[in-house]
Design a protein around this motif. Sequence first.
Motif, PDB file in Angstrom:
ATOM      1  N   PRO A 100      34.174  39.109  57.845  1.00 48.41           N
ATOM      2  CA  PRO A 100      35.076  38.174  57.188  1.00 48.41           C
ATOM      3  C   PRO A 100      35.909  38.854  56.100  1.00 48.41           C
ATOM      4  CG  PRO A 100      32.812  37.333  57.229  1.00 48.41           C
ATOM      5  CD  PRO A 100      32.756  38.774  57.631  1.00 48.41           C
ATOM      6  N   SER A 101      37.149  38.377  55.950  1.00 51.42           N
ATOM      7  CA  SER A 101      37.938  38.709  54.771  1.00 51.42           C
ATOM      8  C   SER A 101      37.449  37.825  53.631  1.00 51.42           C
ATOM      9  CB  SER A 101      39.419  38.463  55.031  1.00 51.42           C
ATOM     10  OG  SER A 101      39.899  39.278  56.067  1.00 51.42           O
ATOM     11  N   LEU A 102      37.433  38.362  52.417  1.00 54.55           N
ATOM     12  CA  LEU A 102      36.775  37.660  51.320  1.00 54.55           C
ATOM     13  C   LEU A 102      37.506  37.893  50.008  1.00 54.55           C
ATOM     14  CD1 LEU A 102      34.210  36.126  50.244  1.00 54.55           C
ATOM     15  CD2 LEU A 102      33.163  38.379  49.968  1.00 54.55           C
ATOM     16  N   PHE A 103      37.662  36.830  49.228  1.00 50.53           N
ATOM     17  CA  PHE A 103      38.151  36.956  47.861  1.00 50.53           C
ATOM     18  C   PHE A 103      37.523  35.829  47.049  1.00 50.53           C
ATOM     19  CE2 PHE A 103      41.153  34.589  50.415  1.00 50.53           C
ATOM     20  CZ  PHE A 103      41.425  33.453  49.664  1.00 50.53           C
ATOM     21  N   VAL A 104      37.722  35.871  45.747  1.00 45.33           N
ATOM     22  CA  VAL A 104      37.134  34.857  44.874  1.00 45.33           C
ATOM     23  C   VAL A 104      38.235  34.171  44.071  1.00 45.33           C
ATOM     24  CG1 VAL A 104      34.905  35.993  44.681  1.00 45.33           C
ATOM     25  CG2 VAL A 104      36.700  36.526  43.020  1.00 45.33           C
ATOM     26  N   ARG A 105      37.957  32.924  43.678  1.00 41.35           N
ATOM     27  CA  ARG A 105      38.853  32.166  42.820  1.00 41.35           C
ATOM     28  C   ARG A 105      38.102  31.698  41.589  1.00 41.35           C
ATOM     29  NH1 ARG A 105      43.675  29.149  45.842  1.00 41.35           N
ATOM     30  NH2 ARG A 105      44.016  28.456  43.691  1.00 41.35           N
ATOM     31  N   SER A 106      38.835  31.504  40.515  1.00 39.13           N
ATOM     32  CA  SER A 106      38.261  30.892  39.325  1.00 39.13           C
ATOM     33  C   SER A 106      38.452  29.383  39.420  1.00 39.13           C
ATOM     34  CB  SER A 106      38.952  31.420  38.069  1.00 39.13           C
ATOM     35  OG  SER A 106      40.304  30.979  38.034  1.00 39.13           O
ATOM     36  N   MET A 107      37.589  28.640  38.738  1.00 38.25           N
ATOM     37  CA  MET A 107      37.714  27.190  38.786  1.00 38.25           C
ATOM     38  C   MET A 107      38.935  26.693  38.017  1.00 38.25           C
ATOM     39  SD  MET A 107      35.655  25.898  40.869  1.00 38.25           S
ATOM     40  CE  MET A 107      35.839  24.155  40.447  1.00 38.25           C
ATOM     41  N   SER A 108      39.504  27.521  37.142  1.00 40.13           N
ATOM     42  CA  SER A 108      40.731  27.099  36.468  1.00 40.13           C
ATOM     43  C   SER A 108      41.907  27.007  37.437  1.00 40.13           C
ATOM     44  CB  SER A 108      41.066  28.057  35.325  1.00 40.13           C
ATOM     45  OG  SER A 108      41.340  29.349  35.819  1.00 40.13           O
ATOM     46  N   SER A 109      41.763  27.610  38.614  1.00 38.84           N
ATOM     47  CA  SER A 109      42.817  27.522  39.619  1.00 38.84           C
ATOM     48  C   SER A 109      42.689  26.262  40.470  1.00 38.84           C
ATOM     49  CB  SER A 109      42.792  28.760  40.529  1.00 38.84           C
ATOM     50  OG  SER A 109      41.688  28.727  41.420  1.00 38.84           O
ATOM     51  N   MET A 110      41.666  25.450  40.212  1.00 40.94           N
ATOM     52  CA  MET A 110      41.393  24.254  41.009  1.00 40.94           C
ATOM     53  C   MET A 110      41.469  22.991  40.163  1.00 40.94           C
ATOM     54  SD  MET A 110      40.838  25.091  44.143  1.00 40.94           S
ATOM     55  CE  MET A 110      40.521  26.566  45.116  1.00 40.94           C
ATOM     56  N   THR A 111      41.894  21.919  40.789  1.00 41.26           N
ATOM     57  CA  THR A 111      41.876  20.604  40.165  1.00 41.26           C
ATOM     58  C   THR A 111      41.218  19.631  41.124  1.00 41.26           C
ATOM     59  OG1 THR A 111      43.266  19.008  38.980  1.00 41.26           O
ATOM     60  CG2 THR A 111      44.155  19.919  41.020  1.00 41.26           C
ATOM     61  N   GLY A 112      41.112  18.355  40.737  1.00 43.09           N
ATOM     62  CA  GLY A 112      40.432  17.372  41.561  1.00 43.09           C
ATOM     63  C   GLY A 112      41.384  16.578  42.434  1.00 43.09           C
ATOM     64  N   SER A 113      40.826  15.797  43.316  1.00 43.97           N
ATOM     65  CA  SER A 113      41.623  14.931  44.176  1.00 43.97           C
ATOM     66  C   SER A 113      42.372  13.907  43.329  1.00 43.97           C
ATOM     67  CB  SER A 113      40.716  14.209  45.175  1.00 43.97           C
ATOM     68  OG  SER A 113      41.480  13.454  46.091  1.00 43.97           O
ATOM     69  N   GLY A 114      43.634  13.675  43.695  1.00 45.21           N
ATOM     70  CA  GLY A 114      44.446  12.730  42.946  1.00 45.21           C
ATOM     71  C   GLY A 114      45.181  13.320  41.778  1.00 45.21           C
ATOM     72  N   GLN A 115      44.857  14.568  41.405  1.00 48.94           N
ATOM     73  CA  GLN A 115      45.521  15.228  40.289  1.00 48.94           C
ATOM     74  C   GLN A 115      46.678  16.088  40.818  1.00 48.94           C
ATOM     75  OE1 GLN A 115      44.302  13.784  37.631  1.00 48.94           O
ATOM     76  NE2 GLN A 115      42.906  12.943  39.159  1.00 48.94           N
ATOM     77  N   THR A 116      47.577  16.479  39.952  1.00 46.37           N
ATOM     78  CA  THR A 116      48.748  17.221  40.396  1.00 46.37           C
ATOM     79  C   THR A 116      48.436  18.691  40.624  1.00 46.37           C
ATOM     80  OG1 THR A 116      49.428  17.518  38.089  1.00 46.37           O
ATOM     81  CG2 THR A 116      50.404  15.676  39.302  1.00 46.37           C
ATOM     82  N   LEU A 117      49.056  19.250  41.665  1.00 45.37           N
ATOM     83  CA  LEU A 117      49.083  20.690  41.877  1.00 45.37           C
ATOM     84  C   LEU A 117      50.289  21.239  41.133  1.00 45.37           C
ATOM     85  CD1 LEU A 117      48.520  20.912  45.741  1.00 45.37           C
ATOM     86  CD2 LEU A 117      46.793  21.119  43.945  1.00 45.37           C
ATOM     87  N   GLU A 118      50.120  22.367  40.469  1.00 48.10           N
ATOM     88  CA  GLU A 118      51.203  22.921  39.677  1.00 48.10           C
ATOM     89  C   GLU A 118      52.013  23.961  40.453  1.00 48.10           C
ATOM     90  OE1 GLU A 118      49.804  22.450  35.036  1.00 48.10           O
ATOM     91  OE2 GLU A 118      50.284  24.421  35.858  1.00 48.10           O
TER      92      GLU A 118
END
Length: 286
Positions: A100-118
């Motif tokens: 598999p190809s693999l990378f990691v994300r921080s949780m600051s890059s994520m928001t919840g359902s119903g919230q705006t994507l920037e």
Amino acid sequence: MRLLSYLLDGEARYGAAVDGGVVDLTRRIGRDYSDVKALIAANALADAQEAVAGQKPDHALDKLVLLPPVLAPEKLWCIGVNYAERNAEYKDNSDLPKYPSLFVRSMSSMTGSGQTLEKPHVSEQLDYEGELVIVIGKGGRHIKREQAWSHIFGMTLCNEGTIRDWLRHGKFNVTQGKNFDRSGSIGPWIVTSDELDPRGPHDIITRVNGEVRQQDTTERLMFPFDYLISYLSTFATLKPGDMIVTGTPTGAGVRFDPPRWLKVGDVVEVESSRIGVLRNTVAAEQ
């Protein structure tokens, strides 16, 4: 059970989505399980189920600000190029990947359902990637494939939003383009494995403004869930609450000619029929 996290009067809380709303579990369970991650780590799903039984909802779901279901996983793994035909999209004549190809994300890059994507100021190339997510329940190292299913607490959804022109700023990594603040989302809740067999099959569909852009099934994964758990745990100890974002099907915006980048006001929906719908609207970075 559908477990979710949300904000109430500025406080992060968690609960269970039921018919008619949400039962708050933050202080209802006898032991001190401060959040969903703590509940998972304590193997306390039965306590949560007992606390919810017979209770009327405390809140209307549509009145809550939803957060990613697990607020602070130790690891948020992301798998690339995992559905059939995805390798061919790169048009580089390469063989199918052995690992598999693999990378990691921080949780600051994520928001919840119903919230705006920037959509960031520095790029016009915000893209969508609808994905299924497995949430680790029982941690471990060197997990055998035949034992992997018992390590899954449940499943949720992800829009693994990507800033395409920032993916290759470095020579070898994609980290920059995958970690813009609030460029992706996870949710709306975790459906626990006692109600949703992770073995599947599971469908996945992504819509932009109601138009289907991606559609596939886990029957076509090159690296299935049990393989991913075994592979990752070969080099890293998996912890309760860790999340594995398992790959996106063909049809991301970058693959169109010309590319179809997300614009301010666009609505992105990621859906799986046995999990629900993760929905976000695109907004400009403030």
